[in-house]
Design a protein around this motif. Sequence first.
Motif, PDB file in Angstrom:
ATOM      1  N   GLY A  14      15.801 -21.879  30.338  1.00 22.25           N
ATOM      2  CA  GLY A  14      14.661 -22.796  30.124  1.00 22.25           C
ATOM      3  C   GLY A  14      13.641 -22.114  29.355  1.00 22.25           C
ATOM      4  N   ALA A  15      13.772 -21.021  28.708  1.00 23.69           N
ATOM      5  CA  ALA A  15      12.816 -20.190  28.298  1.00 23.69           C
ATOM      6  C   ALA A  15      12.064 -21.064  27.075  1.00 23.69           C
ATOM      7  CB  ALA A  15      13.319 -19.044  27.475  1.00 23.69           C
ATOM      8  N   PRO A  16      10.922 -20.845  26.572  1.00 23.42           N
ATOM      9  CA  PRO A  16      10.304 -21.545  25.459  1.00 23.42           C
ATOM     10  C   PRO A  16      10.959 -21.053  24.217  1.00 23.42           C
ATOM     11  CG  PRO A  16       8.985 -19.847  26.138  1.00 23.42           C
ATOM     12  CD  PRO A  16      10.106 -19.966  27.154  1.00 23.42           C
ATOM     13  N   SER A  17      10.640 -21.575  22.989  1.00 22.96           N
ATOM     14  CA  SER A  17      11.204 -21.395  21.864  1.00 22.96           C
ATOM     15  C   SER A  17      11.178 -19.846  21.406  1.00 22.96           C
ATOM     16  CB  SER A  17      10.292 -22.203  20.599  1.00 22.96           C
ATOM     17  OG  SER A  17      10.738 -21.910  19.234  1.00 22.96           O
ATOM     18  N   MET A  18      12.307 -19.367  20.761  1.00 30.72           N
ATOM     19  CA  MET A  18      12.397 -17.929  20.547  1.00 30.72           C
ATOM     20  C   MET A  18      12.710 -17.860  19.154  1.00 30.72           C
ATOM     21  SD  MET A  18      14.655 -16.844  23.743  1.00 30.72           S
ATOM     22  CE  MET A  18      14.990 -15.318  23.349  1.00 30.72           C
ATOM     23  N   LYS A  51      14.443 -14.753  13.973  1.00 28.99           N
ATOM     24  CA  LYS A  51      14.246 -13.886  12.775  1.00 28.99           C
ATOM     25  C   LYS A  51      14.332 -12.457  12.749  1.00 28.99           C
ATOM     26  CE  LYS A  51      11.544 -18.048  10.978  1.00 28.99           C
ATOM     27  NZ  LYS A  51      10.106 -18.608  10.591  1.00 28.99           N
ATOM     28  N   LYS A  52      14.251 -12.036  13.908  1.00 30.50           N
ATOM     29  CA  LYS A  52      14.457 -10.475  14.054  1.00 30.50           C
ATOM     30  C   LYS A  52      15.773 -10.093  14.922  1.00 30.50           C
ATOM     31  CE  LYS A  52       9.641  -9.977  13.436  1.00 30.50           C
ATOM     32  NZ  LYS A  52       8.237  -9.329  14.128  1.00 30.50           N
ATOM     33  N   PRO A  53      16.850 -10.194  14.516  1.00 35.79           N
ATOM     34  CA  PRO A  53      18.040 -10.046  15.446  1.00 35.79           C
ATOM     35  C   PRO A  53      17.896  -9.111  16.441  1.00 35.79           C
ATOM     36  CG  PRO A  53      18.760 -11.085  13.276  1.00 35.79           C
ATOM     37  CD  PRO A  53      17.475 -10.580  13.269  1.00 35.79           C
ATOM     38  N   ASP A  54      17.708  -7.781  15.938  1.00 38.24           N
ATOM     39  CA  ASP A  54      17.657  -6.556  16.590  1.00 38.24           C
ATOM     40  C   ASP A  54      16.633  -6.752  17.860  1.00 38.24           C
ATOM     41  OD1 ASP A  54      15.352  -6.866  14.995  1.00 38.24           O
ATOM     42  OD2 ASP A  54      15.024  -4.672  14.432  1.00 38.24           O
ATOM     43  N   LEU A  55      15.705  -7.294  17.738  1.00 37.07           N
ATOM     44  CA  LEU A  55      14.756  -7.384  18.957  1.00 37.07           C
ATOM     45  C   LEU A  55      15.051  -8.601  19.829  1.00 37.07           C
ATOM     46  CD1 LEU A  55      11.088  -7.220  17.097  1.00 37.07           C
ATOM     47  CD2 LEU A  55      12.400  -5.362  18.120  1.00 37.07           C
ATOM     48  N   LEU A  56      15.749  -9.644  19.243  1.00 40.34           N
ATOM     49  CA  LEU A  56      16.349 -10.470  20.140  1.00 40.34           C
ATOM     50  C   LEU A  56      17.434  -9.974  20.897  1.00 40.34           C
ATOM     51  CD1 LEU A  56      16.551 -13.613  21.204  1.00 40.34           C
ATOM     52  CD2 LEU A  56      18.334 -13.651  19.445  1.00 40.34           C
TER      53      LEU A  56
END
Length: 480
Positions: free
Chosen positions: A323-327, A332-337
């Motif tokens: 239920g996290a807010p928009s990510m 746009k930064k798959p490495d950080l995600l």
Amino acid sequence: MADETISERERRQIDQIMELDNEELLVEEVDEDDEDEEEDEDHRRNIGSSSNSNNSGFTFNTDLASLHTYLGNVEDTHHRVKVGFLEGGDIFNLPIFYLEGVVLFPEATLPLRVIEPNYIIAIERVLTRAADNDVSSSTIGVVRAYRDDDDRRRRTRTTASFSCVGTTAEIRQYRRLEDGSLNIVTRGKNRFRLKRRYIDSEGVPCGEIQIIEEDLPLKTPIDALGDRLLPLNKDDLVSDESFESSLSLAERRVHRSAIASCSELTENDSDFGLGKSSRRDSEHNINQLRRIPRTFWPFWVYRMYDSYCLAQKASDMWKQIVGAPSMEGLVKKPDLLSFYIASKIPVSESTRQELLEIDGISYRLRREIELLESLNLLKCRNCEAVIARRSDMLVMSSDGPLGAYVNSYGFVHEVITLYRAHDLTLIGTPESEYSWFPGYAWTIADCAACGTQMGWLFTATKKNLKPRLFWGIRSSQVSI
């Protein structure tokens, strides 16, 4: 006799909970079938945002937990320290903190209470080097220490083992206490490989480390699509040349070999048993073939390893579960995600270490998607007793449903917060001192089946604070 003991524990648990601020907790049996869907949906709507004004009935400020206010007033090192930049392949010697039950990821927060003299020396040295603008300024290394599971179950003494991949941690805040100890808050920066471990002349654990060079997020090459009309964003595509440049040498050789094999096959077919007329037709067909994608694999194969597609899928799954807010910013930064989800997903520390050691962004995201798909029940690592479901996860920190906290003795715990748990026995009375969540008292919670210390029950000490209670479970004691 065992049944009578468990019943007695359960009765004691109910009595203790009812005494906590005169609040009643409903003790529920674990049911693997779907329960009240409407209740879970309401719960998901009420969690996942650091701004609690939008959460119906949720009054706790989740920013407080991420600030680690229990450490006292800490000083920000960024006002006096120039942070060095570490590049992939660089080799350094750094003080190493070996932590059990903890896996640090880039961009994740790690609080530490430094009590042992040799580690105090290490931090003081790092801060001095930082003032001198050393390239590895304000940085320590964090490596996971672990013991064999079988030996832990048998309660035998074992020598700790150490992982070969860790993460550098930049000291962001610190505080010197009167007894000489230090409270610090760090943030993960770069993954590294531990090449050598040693103890220096002052007794400080050190290591020779090599910074891991991170790969670039892969995008689907335009040539893989040919003339197909697909609902794709052109920004999500790259040229075939750019695609190749993002591959490792080994991957590039395989890719070019596949294309060469395909071209060679079509050219050989043109001369095999053909006359001039047939050869002209074949040459025409070859020219037509050369207009189709030059890549060996069909476009959907590349999409399976497109970092941005995988990041979107992982983000959608994470939002559905937590239920996290928009990510969208992280998508746009798959490495950080990939590092964010790896640092928050409620799995065992060995699985989290596995995620840390995966080099490719796409491969890490694919593994995380597999884990999210299989995530259902949280179990006691020791006896496999079910203690919660994934829908029971609760966001009590702006950092997410899992975070690292340190107690007054210097032990770091990675804790999953849950709004409901089962088959746990409370030990002792509630304590407010050194609470990780301001306004809540903590009570030790053990597994009712095997007695393993699983975590804590947190109960509100103020009437207007909601949720009134929740559970904090140590991720090192959980299996899925």
